[in-house]
Enzyme design. Structure first.
Site, PDB file in Angstrom:
ATOM      1  N   LYS A 145     -36.739   2.804 -12.762  1.00 14.64           N
ATOM      2  CA  LYS A 145     -35.967   1.870 -13.578  1.00 14.64           C
ATOM      3  C   LYS A 145     -36.885   1.035 -14.472  1.00 14.64           C
ATOM      4  O   LYS A 145     -36.547   0.749 -15.626  1.00 14.64           O
ATOM      5  CB  LYS A 145     -35.136   0.966 -12.662  1.00 14.64           C
ATOM      6  CG  LYS A 145     -34.061   1.722 -11.897  1.00 14.64           C
ATOM      7  CD  LYS A 145     -33.407   0.857 -10.833  1.00 14.64           C
ATOM      8  CE  LYS A 145     -32.353   1.623 -10.069  1.00 14.64           C
ATOM      9  NZ  LYS A 145     -31.764   0.847  -8.953  1.00 14.64           N
ATOM     10  N   GLU A 191     -30.289   4.590   2.428  1.00 15.65           N
ATOM     11  CA  GLU A 191     -30.085   5.973   2.824  1.00 15.65           C
ATOM     12  C   GLU A 191     -30.728   6.226   4.190  1.00 15.65           C
ATOM     13  O   GLU A 191     -31.547   5.442   4.673  1.00 15.65           O
ATOM     14  CB  GLU A 191     -30.718   6.904   1.788  1.00 15.65           C
ATOM     15  CG  GLU A 191     -30.173   6.748   0.383  1.00 15.65           C
ATOM     16  CD  GLU A 191     -28.772   7.314   0.229  1.00 15.65           C
ATOM     17  OE1 GLU A 191     -28.333   8.071   1.129  1.00 15.65           O
ATOM     18  OE2 GLU A 191     -28.121   6.985  -0.769  1.00 15.65           O
ATOM     19  N   VAL A 228     -29.687   2.149 -14.600  1.00 17.14           N
ATOM     20  CA  VAL A 228     -30.424   0.956 -14.166  1.00 17.14           C
ATOM     21  C   VAL A 228     -29.436  -0.172 -13.884  1.00 17.14           C
ATOM     22  O   VAL A 228     -28.588  -0.491 -14.718  1.00 17.14           O
ATOM     23  CB  VAL A 228     -31.425   0.477 -15.248  1.00 17.14           C
ATOM     24  CG1 VAL A 228     -32.154  -0.787 -14.784  1.00 17.14           C
ATOM     25  CG2 VAL A 228     -32.433   1.578 -15.568  1.00 17.14           C
TER      26      VAL A 228
END
Length: 434
Positions: A205, A190, A132
C-alpha cells in the site's frame, strides 16, 4: 433509458459477494447515477459448486479468460487477488477494450507499471481505490483533487490487523501472541497472518501511495519494511513512559534537494514506531485505518475509516464502477497514472528519523558519559536521557534528535560492543514532532 453496461466479476469471495449484493440492492440508484443500468454478465470462480448467498448460480463460470474477452462485457472487476492469473486476465480485458477495476494491491505494487502501460495503450480505464485503506476515499483525492498541489508527505496506519494487535497491547497489556489470537478469532487476521504482521501488506500500500503522491515509479521491493513481530510488552511500556503509543506506520516522503526546491528523492518505509499520544494517529483504535497527507498548498489532510472488510472494500469498488461506467457512457477515459518525476527511492540509511534506545548498563561511575560518547562518535545528538531503576537494575533510556538512520543504527551496534552495556533491550523509531 439507454442500453445498459455489462460487468464481469473475477472472484466471488468475501469482497466479491458483497459487490454482487450491492449491485443488486442498489441497481436503481446506480442506474440513475450512471445514466444506464449496470448488469452482471458473469462471475468467474474456481469452485462453482460452493454455495454463495445471494449470488445467481447461472452466472458462475470457471473460464475467466473467456469471460473477460466476451464481446458483451464492458467493464471487468477483479477481486481474486494475487499476481497470476489476475495480471494476465486484466491485461487481456484491457486489450479487448474493457476498462478494469481492481482491489489487487499486491499486483499493483509489484507490476503496476505494466498495467498502467496497457491502460494507456488500449485507452482503457484502470481504477483501484479499493486497493488501499478499504472504504476510505484516499487514492482518488491523491490522483485528482491534489494533482495541482505539491504533496510532501503521506503518513498513516494502513493495516487494520496490526493496528488491532498493537491497540490491544497498549490498552489491555496483552502480549503479541495473545493479541494476534484474538484478532484471528474476530476475523481481523488470517490463519496465516504473515502478510499483515511482517508488514508486506502495508508495504504494498505504501508503494501505491508513494507512486501516486510523488508521480514516480515505486514498487513494493523499494519499500523498507519491518513488521511488528518483534514488538514486546517492554516496548509498549517504554512508549507509555514517554506518553507515546506504538503504531505500524507507512511513511512516504519527498526528500528535498540542497536548494530546497527540487526533490532529491523519495523515502518509502513501513515500520513500528512511537508517536506522541497527542498525535491524531495515536487515537486510531482497533482495526481502523487513518492516513495523513501533507501538501504545500492544501496543508494537512486526514482520511479515516474502515480499512478492510467485505462491505467497506466493496463500497470502494462500487465507487470506481460508477466513475468508470460514466466514462464509458461519455466516451471519455479517465486519467492515466503518470510517473514523469522518476525520483530515486532513497535507501533507508539516508532516511532522517529518531530513535528510542533502552540500554541495560552496569552499575559503575562514568556510564552515562561513555554512552553519550558513543552517540557523539556517530554524530547523533541526544534529545533526552533518563535513568530507570537503581544500582544493578539501572537502565538508561535515550531519545535522539533526528539523524540519518545509518548513523543511528551504527550507534546501536556500537553500544552493544561496550563493556558497560549488558544489553540493548529496546530500539524503536520515534515519529512526530520533536
Amino acid at each position: 433509458m439507454k442500453p445498459g453496461l455489462r460487468v464481469a466479476l473475477l472472484g466471488c469471495g468475501v469482497v466479491g459477494t458483497e459487490v454482487v449484493r450491492l449491485l443488486n440492492e442498489q441497481a436503481e440508484d446506480l442506474a440513475a447515477r450512471v445514466g444506464v443500468p449496470l448488469e452482471l454478465a458473469g462471475i468467474a470462480v474456481r469452485r462453482p459448486d460452493r454455495v454463495r448467498a445471494g449470488v445467481p448460480p447461472e452466472l458462475l463460470t470457471t473460464d475467466a479468460q473467456a469471460l473477460v474477452t466476451r464481446d458483451d462485457v464492458d467493464i471487468v472487476i477483479e477481486v481474486i487477488g494475487g499476481i497470476e492469473p489476475a495480471r494476465t486476465l486484466m491485461l487481456e480485458a484491457m486489450k479487448s477494450g474493457k476498462s478494469v477495476i481492481t482491489a489487487n494491491k499486491a499486483l499493483l505494487a509489484e507490476d503496476g507499471a505494466t498495467l498502467f502501460a496497457a491502460a494507456r495503450e488500449y485507452g482503457a480505464d484502470l481504477y483501484y481505490e479499493a486497493s488501499v485503506a478499504g472504504a476510505i476515499p484516499l487514492l482518488r483525492p491523491l490522483r485528482d483533487s491534489l494533482v495541482g498541489d505539491h504533496v510532501h508527505r503521506v503518513l498513516g496506519i494502513v493495516n487494520g490487523t496490526t493496528n488491532y494487535i498493537l491497540d490491544q497491547m497498549d490498552t489491555h497489556g496483552a502480549g503479541f501472541n495473545d493479541a494476534l489470537e484474538e484478532a484471528q478469532a474476530l476475523g481481523y487476521a488470517e490463519a496465516d497472518p504473515t502478510a499483515d504482521v511482517e508488514g508486506f501488506d502495508a508495504a504494498a500500500k505504501a508503494a501505491i501511495l508513494a507512486q501516486l503522491a510523488f508521480h514516480t515509479p515505486v514498487t513494493a521491493a523499494d519499500v523498507h519494511r519491518e513488521g511488528i513481530t518483534e514488538v514486546t510488552a517492554a516496548d509498549v511500556a517504554g512508549a507509555k513512559g514517554m506518553d507515546c503509543v506504538v503504531k505500524l506506520l507507512a511513511i512516504c516522503e519527498r526528500v528535498p534537494s540542497a536548494d530546497g526546491r527540487n526533490g532529491r528523492g523519495v523515502s518509502v518505509r513501513v515500520y513500528p514506531a512511537m508517536i506522541p499520544r497527542s498525535h491524531p494517529l495515536a487515537s486510531v483504535r482497533e482495526a481502523y485505518n487513518a492516513v495523513f497527507v501533507e501538501a504545500e498548498s492544501a496543508g494537512s489532510l486526514m482520511f479515516y475509516g474502515a480499512g478492510a472488510g467485505g462491505a467497506p472494500t466493496a463500497s470502494a469498488v462500487l465507487g470506481d464502477l460508477v466513475a468508470v461506467a460514466r466514462n464509458v457512457v461519455g466516451g471519455t477515459p479517465g486519467p492515466v497514472e503518470v510517473t514523469y518525476a522518476k525520483l530515486p527511492v532513497l535507501p533507508m540509511g539516508e532516511t532522517v528519523t529518531r530513535y528510542y534506545v533502552e540500554v541495560d548498563v552496569t552499575d559503575e561511575a562514568g556510564v552515562l558519559a561513555t554512552v553519550a560518547e558513543e552517540f557523539a562518535r556517530q554524530g547523533v545528538s541526544i534529545q533526552a536521557v533518563r535513568q530507570v531503576g537503581l544500582g544493578a537494575e539501572a537502565q538508561l533510556v535515550v531519545v535522539t534528535h533526528r539523524a540519518p538512520d545509518a548513523a543511528l543504527a551504527a550507534t546501536v551496534e556500537g553500544l552493544r560492543r561496550l563493556e558497560i552495556v549488558r544489553e540493548v533491550t529496546s530500539v524503536m523509531r520515534v515519529e512526530g514532532d520533536e
